[in-house]
Design a protein around this motif. Sequence first.
Motif, PDB file in Angstrom:
ATOM      1  N   UNK A 164      -7.144  -6.207 -10.707  1.00  0.00           N
ATOM      2  CA  UNK A 164      -7.391  -6.093  -9.260  1.00  0.00           C
ATOM      3  C   UNK A 164      -6.144  -5.544  -8.559  1.00  0.00           C
ATOM      4  N   UNK A 165      -6.351  -4.866  -7.463  1.00  0.00           N
ATOM      5  CA  UNK A 165      -5.244  -4.250  -6.725  1.00  0.00           C
ATOM      6  C   UNK A 165      -4.194  -5.279  -6.344  1.00  0.00           C
ATOM      7  N   UNK A 166      -4.598  -6.487  -5.922  1.00  0.00           N
ATOM      8  CA  UNK A 166      -3.600  -7.489  -5.531  1.00  0.00           C
ATOM      9  C   UNK A 166      -2.707  -7.865  -6.695  1.00  0.00           C
ATOM     10  N   UNK A 167      -3.257  -7.920  -7.910  1.00  0.00           N
ATOM     11  CA  UNK A 167      -2.428  -8.211  -9.087  1.00  0.00           C
ATOM     12  C   UNK A 167      -1.434  -7.098  -9.334  1.00  0.00           C
ATOM     13  N   UNK A 168      -1.874  -5.861  -9.174  1.00  0.00           N
ATOM     14  CA  UNK A 168      -0.972  -4.726  -9.375  1.00  0.00           C
ATOM     15  C   UNK A 168       0.150  -4.730  -8.346  1.00  0.00           C
ATOM     16  N   UNK A 169      -0.193  -5.066  -7.112  1.00  0.00           N
ATOM     17  CA  UNK A 169       0.824  -5.092  -6.062  1.00  0.00           C
ATOM     18  C   UNK A 169       1.864  -6.173  -6.319  1.00  0.00           C
ATOM     19  N   UNK A 170       1.441  -7.334  -6.821  1.00  0.00           N
ATOM     20  CA  UNK A 170       2.396  -8.415  -7.077  1.00  0.00           C
ATOM     21  C   UNK A 170       3.122  -8.244  -8.393  1.00  0.00           C
ATOM     22  N   UNK A 171       2.503  -7.557  -9.359  1.00  0.00           N
ATOM     23  CA  UNK A 171       3.169  -7.377 -10.652  1.00  0.00           C
ATOM     24  C   UNK A 171       4.233  -6.305 -10.577  1.00  0.00           C
ATOM     25  N   UNK A 172       4.220  -5.521  -9.537  1.00  0.00           N
ATOM     26  CA  UNK A 172       5.207  -4.463  -9.388  1.00  0.00           C
ATOM     27  C   UNK A 172       5.774  -4.509  -7.977  1.00  0.00           C
ATOM     28  N   UNK A 173       6.591  -5.536  -7.671  1.00  0.00           N
ATOM     29  CA  UNK A 173       7.056  -5.713  -6.290  1.00  0.00           C
ATOM     30  C   UNK A 173       7.934  -4.591  -5.768  1.00  0.00           C
ATOM     31  N   UNK A 174       8.318  -3.628  -6.612  1.00  0.00           N
ATOM     32  CA  UNK A 174       9.090  -2.512  -6.076  1.00  0.00           C
ATOM     33  C   UNK A 174       8.278  -1.741  -5.050  1.00  0.00           C
ATOM     34  N   UNK A 175       6.928  -1.808  -5.143  1.00  0.00           N
ATOM     35  CA  UNK A 175       6.113  -1.133  -4.140  1.00  0.00           C
ATOM     36  C   UNK A 175       6.350  -1.772  -2.784  1.00  0.00           C
ATOM     37  N   UNK A 176       6.551  -3.092  -2.785  1.00  0.00           N
ATOM     38  CA  UNK A 176       6.751  -3.792  -1.526  1.00  0.00           C
ATOM     39  C   UNK A 176       8.180  -3.666  -1.065  1.00  0.00           C
ATOM     40  N   UNK A 177       9.146  -3.776  -1.989  1.00  0.00           N
ATOM     41  CA  UNK A 177      10.533  -3.724  -1.556  1.00  0.00           C
ATOM     42  C   UNK A 177      10.903  -2.355  -1.018  1.00  0.00           C
ATOM     43  N   UNK A 178      10.122  -1.320  -1.368  1.00  0.00           N
ATOM     44  CA  UNK A 178      10.414   0.003  -0.836  1.00  0.00           C
ATOM     45  C   UNK A 178       9.872   0.170   0.572  1.00  0.00           C
ATOM     46  N   UNK A 179       9.073  -0.812   1.053  1.00  0.00           N
ATOM     47  CA  UNK A 179       8.432  -0.659   2.355  1.00  0.00           C
ATOM     48  C   UNK A 179       9.313  -1.040   3.486  1.00  0.00           C
TER      49      UNK A 179
ATOM     50  N   UNK B 185      -1.019  -3.347   2.685  1.00  0.00           N
ATOM     51  CA  UNK B 185       0.155  -3.022   1.863  1.00  0.00           C
ATOM     52  C   UNK B 185       0.036  -1.607   1.327  1.00  0.00           C
ATOM     53  N   UNK B 186      -1.168  -1.207   0.914  1.00  0.00           N
ATOM     54  CA  UNK B 186      -1.352   0.159   0.422  1.00  0.00           C
ATOM     55  C   UNK B 186      -1.107   1.189   1.525  1.00  0.00           C
ATOM     56  N   UNK B 187      -1.444   0.852   2.758  1.00  0.00           N
ATOM     57  CA  UNK B 187      -1.155   1.759   3.873  1.00  0.00           C
ATOM     58  C   UNK B 187       0.345   1.937   4.051  1.00  0.00           C
ATOM     59  N   UNK B 188       1.095   0.846   3.875  1.00  0.00           N
ATOM     60  CA  UNK B 188       2.550   0.924   3.965  1.00  0.00           C
ATOM     61  C   UNK B 188       3.105   1.762   2.811  1.00  0.00           C
ATOM     62  N   UNK B 189       2.572   1.552   1.620  1.00  0.00           N
ATOM     63  CA  UNK B 189       3.004   2.339   0.455  1.00  0.00           C
ATOM     64  C   UNK B 189       2.752   3.819   0.717  1.00  0.00           C
ATOM     65  N   UNK B 190       1.586   4.132   1.261  1.00  0.00           N
ATOM     66  CA  UNK B 190       1.245   5.519   1.595  1.00  0.00           C
ATOM     67  C   UNK B 190       2.217   6.080   2.635  1.00  0.00           C
TER      68      UNK B 190
ATOM     69  N   UNK C 175       5.198   5.301   3.143  1.00  0.00           N
ATOM     70  CA  UNK C 175       6.521   5.466   2.544  1.00  0.00           C
ATOM     71  C   UNK C 175       6.543   6.607   1.526  1.00  0.00           C
ATOM     72  N   UNK C 176       5.395   7.250   1.318  1.00  0.00           N
ATOM     73  CA  UNK C 176       5.324   8.338   0.351  1.00  0.00           C
ATOM     74  C   UNK C 176       5.357   7.870  -1.093  1.00  0.00           C
ATOM     75  N   UNK C 177       4.949   6.628  -1.331  1.00  0.00           N
ATOM     76  CA  UNK C 177       5.000   6.056  -2.674  1.00  0.00           C
ATOM     77  C   UNK C 177       3.622   5.857  -3.309  1.00  0.00           C
ATOM     78  N   UNK C 178       2.577   6.438  -2.703  1.00  0.00           N
ATOM     79  CA  UNK C 178       1.237   6.209  -3.239  1.00  0.00           C
ATOM     80  C   UNK C 178       1.041   6.884  -4.594  1.00  0.00           C
TER      81      UNK C 178
END
Length: 190
Positions: free
Chosen positions: A175-190, A149-154, A156-159
């Motif tokens: 933990x990184x997984x908690x941060x990724x799920x607590x802020x799903x905009x990182x995923x929806x931008x992918x 997921x972090x590779x996808x964020x990168x 997308x230029x959102x790192x």
Amino acid sequence: MDELRRFRLALVAWAACGAEAGAAASVARELAGGGVRTIVLVEGSSDQVALEALATRYGRDLGAEGVAVVPLGGATSIGRFLDVCGPPGLGLPLAGLCDIGEERHFRRHLERVGLGSGLMHAELETLGFHVCVADLEDELIRAVGAEGVQQVIEAQGEMRPFRTFQGQPAQREQPVTSLLTSCPSWISST
């Protein structure tokens, strides 16, 4: 604009029951007859993007298969979409995804339109409606891993915004997984 996008937009306008609902219903019926074989109902646009991305990753071309992934704009809208897509409306085969916290809305409305009664988790799956343990974003993180997921964020230029979020005092020990799920905009931008 491609046919499936026009179909999705027409369904949304039809389900909204506004002034354009009649015209939207005509467009949806016309486009449904032109190759839409299945409608997959998901809660929101981030769910749609995630599902379409996973399909592509696994070599599936949903458009060519006649599969329209339609975001509801929230789980509580399932009833209106079942009215326009299901037996009372287009009568097309349906499937769907929802978060576990929204399962009751899906179950109640599937029963209301005649797609079952006393539906439990297993019966929902038999109908093609699957429940995500936490939410679809969590399922995506589990499927591709936090690093993926972090590779996808990168990509997308959102790192940089993610790193800023990660560096906030309240987030530093998470933990990184908690941060990724607590802020799903990182995923929806992918």
